[in-house]
Design an enzyme around this catalytic site. Structure first.
Site, PDB file in Angstrom:
ATOM      1  N   GLY A  21      38.127  53.625  33.699  1.00  0.00           N
ATOM      2  CA  GLY A  21      39.140  54.479  34.326  1.00  0.00           C
ATOM      3  C   GLY A  21      40.483  54.228  33.663  1.00  0.00           C
ATOM      4  O   GLY A  21      40.543  53.888  32.478  1.00  0.00           O
ATOM      5  N   ARG A  22      41.549  54.366  34.471  1.00  0.00           N
ATOM      6  CA  ARG A  22      42.906  54.184  33.918  1.00  0.00           C
ATOM      7  C   ARG A  22      43.070  52.795  33.308  1.00  0.00           C
ATOM      8  O   ARG A  22      43.532  52.644  32.176  1.00  0.00           O
ATOM      9  CB  ARG A  22      43.942  54.394  35.034  1.00  0.00           C
ATOM     10  CG  ARG A  22      44.066  55.836  35.486  1.00  0.00           C
ATOM     11  CD  ARG A  22      44.896  55.933  36.757  1.00  0.00           C
ATOM     12  NE  ARG A  22      44.170  55.363  37.875  1.00  0.00           N
ATOM     13  CZ  ARG A  22      43.754  56.047  38.943  1.00  0.00           C
ATOM     14  NH1 ARG A  22      44.024  57.322  39.047  1.00  0.00           N
ATOM     15  NH2 ARG A  22      43.089  55.452  39.916  1.00  0.00           N
ATOM     16  N   ILE A  23      42.695  51.765  34.069  1.00  0.00           N
ATOM     17  CA  ILE A  23      42.916  50.396  33.575  1.00  0.00           C
ATOM     18  C   ILE A  23      41.918  50.068  32.465  1.00  0.00           C
ATOM     19  O   ILE A  23      42.287  49.464  31.451  1.00  0.00           O
ATOM     20  CB  ILE A  23      42.837  49.373  34.736  1.00  0.00           C
ATOM     21  CG1 ILE A  23      43.880  49.723  35.807  1.00  0.00           C
ATOM     22  CG2 ILE A  23      43.075  47.950  34.224  1.00  0.00           C
ATOM     23  CD1 ILE A  23      43.739  48.950  37.115  1.00  0.00           C
ATOM     24  N   ARG A  76      30.414  56.044  35.536  1.00  0.00           N
ATOM     25  CA  ARG A  76      29.465  56.914  36.231  1.00  0.00           C
ATOM     26  C   ARG A  76      29.009  58.036  35.311  1.00  0.00           C
ATOM     27  O   ARG A  76      27.875  58.432  35.292  1.00  0.00           O
ATOM     28  CB  ARG A  76      30.094  57.470  37.510  1.00  0.00           C
ATOM     29  CG  ARG A  76      30.125  56.446  38.617  1.00  0.00           C
ATOM     30  CD  ARG A  76      30.856  56.952  39.800  1.00  0.00           C
ATOM     31  NE  ARG A  76      32.229  57.303  39.449  1.00  0.00           N
ATOM     32  CZ  ARG A  76      33.133  57.686  40.322  1.00  0.00           C
ATOM     33  NH1 ARG A  76      32.821  57.783  41.591  1.00  0.00           N
ATOM     34  NH2 ARG A  76      34.361  57.970  39.938  1.00  0.00           N
ATOM     35  N   ARG A 136      37.324  43.839  42.202  1.00  0.00           N
ATOM     36  CA  ARG A 136      37.323  43.282  43.554  1.00  0.00           C
ATOM     37  C   ARG A 136      36.225  42.235  43.618  1.00  0.00           C
ATOM     38  O   ARG A 136      35.159  42.408  42.991  1.00  0.00           O
ATOM     39  CB  ARG A 136      37.040  44.369  44.601  1.00  0.00           C
ATOM     40  CG  ARG A 136      38.199  45.331  44.851  1.00  0.00           C
ATOM     41  CD  ARG A 136      39.363  44.660  45.607  1.00  0.00           C
ATOM     42  NE  ARG A 136      40.426  45.589  45.933  1.00  0.00           N
ATOM     43  CZ  ARG A 136      41.501  45.831  45.168  1.00  0.00           C
ATOM     44  NH1 ARG A 136      41.663  45.191  44.022  1.00  0.00           N
ATOM     45  NH2 ARG A 136      42.419  46.676  45.566  1.00  0.00           N
ATOM     46  N   GLU A 171      39.686  35.878  49.916  1.00  0.00           N
ATOM     47  CA  GLU A 171      40.986  35.583  49.306  1.00  0.00           C
ATOM     48  C   GLU A 171      41.958  35.152  50.395  1.00  0.00           C
ATOM     49  O   GLU A 171      42.007  35.813  51.432  1.00  0.00           O
ATOM     50  CB  GLU A 171      41.507  36.810  48.559  1.00  0.00           C
ATOM     51  CG  GLU A 171      40.592  37.199  47.395  1.00  0.00           C
ATOM     52  CD  GLU A 171      41.106  38.373  46.560  1.00  0.00           C
ATOM     53  OE1 GLU A 171      42.199  38.905  46.867  1.00  0.00           O
ATOM     54  OE2 GLU A 171      40.414  38.747  45.611  1.00  0.00           O
ATOM     55  N   HIS A 228      44.627  36.821  42.381  1.00  0.00           N
ATOM     56  CA  HIS A 228      44.796  38.278  42.525  1.00  0.00           C
ATOM     57  C   HIS A 228      46.198  38.730  42.079  1.00  0.00           C
ATOM     58  O   HIS A 228      46.958  39.288  42.872  1.00  0.00           O
ATOM     59  CB  HIS A 228      44.521  38.696  43.982  1.00  0.00           C
ATOM     60  CG  HIS A 228      44.196  40.159  44.122  1.00  0.00           C
ATOM     61  ND1 HIS A 228      43.345  40.657  45.066  1.00  0.00           N
ATOM     62  CD2 HIS A 228      44.621  41.248  43.414  1.00  0.00           C
ATOM     63  CE1 HIS A 228      43.258  41.983  44.959  1.00  0.00           C
ATOM     64  NE2 HIS A 228      44.033  42.361  43.954  1.00  0.00           N
ATOM     65  N   ILE A 229      46.489  38.470  40.795  1.00  0.00           N
ATOM     66  CA  ILE A 229      47.824  38.813  40.272  1.00  0.00           C
ATOM     67  C   ILE A 229      47.759  39.917  39.216  1.00  0.00           C
ATOM     68  O   ILE A 229      48.692  40.092  38.432  1.00  0.00           O
ATOM     69  CB  ILE A 229      48.549  37.581  39.673  1.00  0.00           C
ATOM     70  CG1 ILE A 229      47.681  36.911  38.600  1.00  0.00           C
ATOM     71  CG2 ILE A 229      48.959  36.600  40.770  1.00  0.00           C
ATOM     72  CD1 ILE A 229      48.457  35.935  37.715  1.00  0.00           C
ATOM     73  N   GLY A 230      46.650  40.664  39.202  1.00  0.00           N
ATOM     74  CA  GLY A 230      46.478  41.700  38.180  1.00  0.00           C
ATOM     75  C   GLY A 230      47.715  42.564  37.949  1.00  0.00           C
ATOM     76  O   GLY A 230      48.151  42.762  36.820  1.00  0.00           O
TER      77      GLY A 230
HETATM   78  N1  LIG Z   1      43.207  42.545  40.291  1.00  0.00           N
HETATM   79  C1  LIG Z   1      44.191  43.384  40.561  1.00  0.00           C
HETATM   80  O1  LIG Z   1      45.307  42.981  40.865  1.00  0.00           O
HETATM   81  C2  LIG Z   1      43.966  44.853  40.471  1.00  0.00           C
HETATM   82  C3  LIG Z   1      42.717  45.371  40.689  1.00  0.00           C
HETATM   83  N2  LIG Z   1      42.505  46.716  40.579  1.00  0.00           N
HETATM   84  C4  LIG Z   1      41.139  47.224  40.779  1.00  0.00           C
HETATM   85  O2  LIG Z   1      40.794  48.012  39.649  1.00  0.00           O
HETATM   86  C5  LIG Z   1      40.157  49.196  40.093  1.00  0.00           C
HETATM   87  C6  LIG Z   1      40.279  50.271  39.045  1.00  0.00           C
HETATM   88  O3  LIG Z   1      41.578  50.807  38.986  1.00  0.00           O
HETATM   89  P1  LIG Z   1      41.869  52.131  38.092  1.00  0.00           P
HETATM   90  O4  LIG Z   1      41.430  51.906  36.697  1.00  0.00           O
HETATM   91  O5  LIG Z   1      43.259  52.549  38.339  1.00  0.00           O
HETATM   92  O6  LIG Z   1      40.867  53.149  38.810  1.00  0.00           O
HETATM   93  P2  LIG Z   1      40.135  54.428  38.208  1.00  0.00           P
HETATM   94  O7  LIG Z   1      39.634  55.188  39.370  1.00  0.00           O
HETATM   95  O8  LIG Z   1      41.021  55.096  37.214  1.00  0.00           O
HETATM   96  O9  LIG Z   1      38.910  53.785  37.397  1.00  0.00           O
HETATM   97  C7  LIG Z   1      37.734  53.324  37.966  1.00  0.00           C
HETATM   98  C8  LIG Z   1      36.580  53.737  37.064  1.00  0.00           C
HETATM   99  O10 LIG Z   1      35.386  53.134  37.574  1.00  0.00           O
HETATM  100  C9  LIG Z   1      34.351  54.071  37.448  1.00  0.00           C
HETATM  101  N3  LIG Z   1      33.269  53.777  38.377  1.00  0.00           N
HETATM  102  C10 LIG Z   1      33.215  53.978  39.717  1.00  0.00           C
HETATM  103  N4  LIG Z   1      32.019  53.604  40.215  1.00  0.00           N
HETATM  104  C11 LIG Z   1      31.298  53.162  39.163  1.00  0.00           C
HETATM  105  C12 LIG Z   1      29.989  52.649  39.039  1.00  0.00           C
HETATM  106  N5  LIG Z   1      29.173  52.542  40.084  1.00  0.00           N
HETATM  107  N6  LIG Z   1      29.558  52.280  37.802  1.00  0.00           N
HETATM  108  C13 LIG Z   1      30.370  52.408  36.733  1.00  0.00           C
HETATM  109  N7  LIG Z   1      31.634  52.887  36.795  1.00  0.00           N
HETATM  110  C14 LIG Z   1      32.085  53.262  37.992  1.00  0.00           C
HETATM  111  C15 LIG Z   1      35.015  55.431  37.746  1.00  0.00           C
HETATM  112  O11 LIG Z   1      34.262  56.496  37.233  1.00  0.00           O
HETATM  113  C16 LIG Z   1      36.350  55.246  37.033  1.00  0.00           C
HETATM  114  O12 LIG Z   1      36.269  55.693  35.698  1.00  0.00           O
HETATM  115  C17 LIG Z   1      40.828  49.485  41.446  1.00  0.00           C
HETATM  116  O13 LIG Z   1      40.021  50.278  42.269  1.00  0.00           O
HETATM  117  C18 LIG Z   1      41.042  48.107  42.013  1.00  0.00           C
HETATM  118  O14 LIG Z   1      39.913  47.715  42.780  1.00  0.00           O
HETATM  119  C19 LIG Z   1      43.524  47.571  40.265  1.00  0.00           C
HETATM  120  C20 LIG Z   1      44.785  47.095  40.067  1.00  0.00           C
HETATM  121  C21 LIG Z   1      45.126  45.705  40.163  1.00  0.00           C
HETATM  122  O1  LIG Z   2      46.306  47.768  43.205  1.00  0.00           O
HETATM  123  C1  LIG Z   2      45.304  47.114  43.522  1.00  0.00           C
HETATM  124  O2  LIG Z   2      44.211  47.640  43.755  1.00  0.00           O
HETATM  125  C2  LIG Z   2      45.411  45.667  43.641  1.00  0.00           C
HETATM  126  O3  LIG Z   2      44.435  44.978  43.729  1.00  0.00           O
HETATM  127  C3  LIG Z   2      46.735  45.048  43.658  1.00  0.00           C
HETATM  128  O4  LIG Z   2      47.540  45.508  42.675  1.00  0.00           O
END
Ligand SMILES: NC(=O)C1=CN([C@@H]2O[C@H](COP(=O)(O)OP(=O)(O)OC[C@H]3O[C@@H](n4cnc5c(N)ncnc54)[C@H](O)[C@@H]3O)[C@@H](O)[C@H]2O)C=CC1
Ligand SMILES: O=C(O)C(=O)CO
Length: 330
Positions: A156-158, A178, A238, A267, A286-288
């Site tokens: 996805g975005r990240i 997916r 997560r 956590e 959890h400092i992503g």
């Molecule tokens: N550790 C941290 O501090 C942070 C953690 N996150 C986590 O990262 C996740 C992703 O963030 P974004 O990239 O912005 O979201 P996004 O929605 O842009 O990307 C998620 C990707 O995962 C794919 N996906 C969903 N279910 C799937 C599956 N079963 N198998 C394979 N791929 C699958 C989606 O198609 C999508 O391309 C967030 O939902 C969050 O849980 C995000 C920001 C900070």
């Molecule tokens: O944005 C999220 O999903 C986080 O986990 C904290 O940035």
């Protein structure tokens, strides 16, 4: 008309609170620890909007209390802490904070990958503890990053932002999603793979999916068994995306080489957690997204979403379009 009421579940910077005070009375749990459950329930019953964090469980009980609730604005891109189905059913909007944290989270993902591969934390600890006795041929020797194969699960975005960084390290980029993303393949030189192929071929496996029913325990015993013995597993998504017992077993039995973990089932992770006893684990709290500018942008965006909702306008980043079409006070 009486001003609406907004409750913020954790302390946030004053300038963001001020944005909300322009349109509402504001209450805040003024601490860096989660708002206690009974306080959250009491506030939800009064609130027109909730400004929430990933640590808040916004379930049916909270949502049903919120008779006046217009929006739950999560200061995070992930929203697995919110019962979205109930919110939709009740016509309460839910917003998140995508994009503004993408680059910061990709930076941290790469930092964790590098730190785990090159044993940065373990080596630094050795310096502090007087275990650095001499330069020696294999002391703290780790794995290469440059030129290796990166496997991104959840492009996805990240995921894409991590892939952009990997190009600078001349890495081969595999991804599983997916569905394939042809534009990402062209832009990033990434190759779509089945999940099994990715697990078998990648030197680094990075988990970046949201937590859903489909991704809970996506990485278990079988998945770790498929990985290379030199593989490094990185989780910035997560905690429950991984079966932690299976991961512990894989690391302990040297089925894989190391793991970098920003997220855990529980956590804060308890300090006596088995994973924390292993030298080949780099744990982070959890400092992503925790760069100052990303966190400020996330807080601002969550506040803007609330201001828009309370002034009858469509919030900028609802988690889905139907949040607006099904909104109960429109
Ligand atoms: N550790 C941290 O501090 C942070 C953690 N996150 C986590 O990262 C996740 C992703 O963030 P974004 O990239 O912005 O979201 P996004 O929605 O842009 O990307 C998620 C990707 O995962 C794919 N996906 C969903 N279910 C799937 C599956 N079963 N198998 C394979 N791929 C699958 C989606 O198609 C999508 O391309 C967030 O939902 C969050 O849980 C995000 C920001 C900070
Ligand atoms: O944005 C999220 O999903 C986080 O986990 C904290 O940035």
């Amino acid at each position: 008309m009486a001003k609406p009421y907004v409750f913020i579940t954790m302390q946030i910077p004053k300038e963001i609170v001020a944005l909300l005070e322009d349109v509402a009375h504001v209450g805040m749990w003024e601490a860096d620890t989660p708002c206690p459950r009974d306080k959250l329930l009491e506030e939800a019953a009064k609130a027109d909007a909730l400004f929430t964090m990933v640590v808040d469980r916004i379930d049916q009980e909270v949502l049903k209390r919120g008779q006046n609730l217009k929006i739950v604005a999560n200061m995070a891109v992930g929203y697995d802490n919110i019962d979205v189905e109930t919110a939709k059913h009740l016509g309460i909007m839910v917003s998140n904070t995508p994009d503004v944290l993408t680059e910061a989270t990709a930076d941290l993902t790469f930092a964790l990958l590098m730190a785990t591969a090159r044993r940065v934390v373990e080596a630094s600890q050795a310096v502090y503890e007087g275990r650095w006795q001499s330069w020696s041929p294999m002391f703290m020797a780790g794995q290469d990053v440059y030129g290796k194969t990166l496997g991104i699960v959840g492009m996805g975005r990240i995921g894409e932002a991590v892939a952009r960084r990997a190009r600078g390290f001349d890495m081969d980029i595999l991804y599983h999603n997916r569905k394939p993303k042809t534009e990402a393949e062209e832009k990033l030189g990434a190759t779509y793979c089945s999940f099994e192929d990715l697990l078998q071929k990648a030197d680094f496996i990075v988990a970046l999916t949201p937590l859903t029913d489909q991704t809970r325990h996506l990485f278990g015993r079988r998945e770790f068994e498929l990985m290379k013995k030199t593989a490094i597993f990185i989780n910035v998504s997560r905690g429950p995306v991984v079966d932690e017992e299976a991961l512990y077993h894989a690391l302990k039995e040297k089925q894989i080489w190391a793991a970098g973990l920003d997220v855990f089932h529980q956590e804060p992770v308890p300090t006596d957690h088995p994973l924390l006893t292993l030298p080949n684990v780099v744990p982070l709290p959890h400092i992503g997204s925790a760069s100052i500018s990303a966190r400020m942008a996330m807080a601002r965006l969550a506040a803007e979403n609330i201001v828009l909702a309370l002034t009858g306008k469509k919030p900028k980043t609802l988690i889905s379009e139907d949040m607006w079409t099904q909104y109960r006070f429109k």
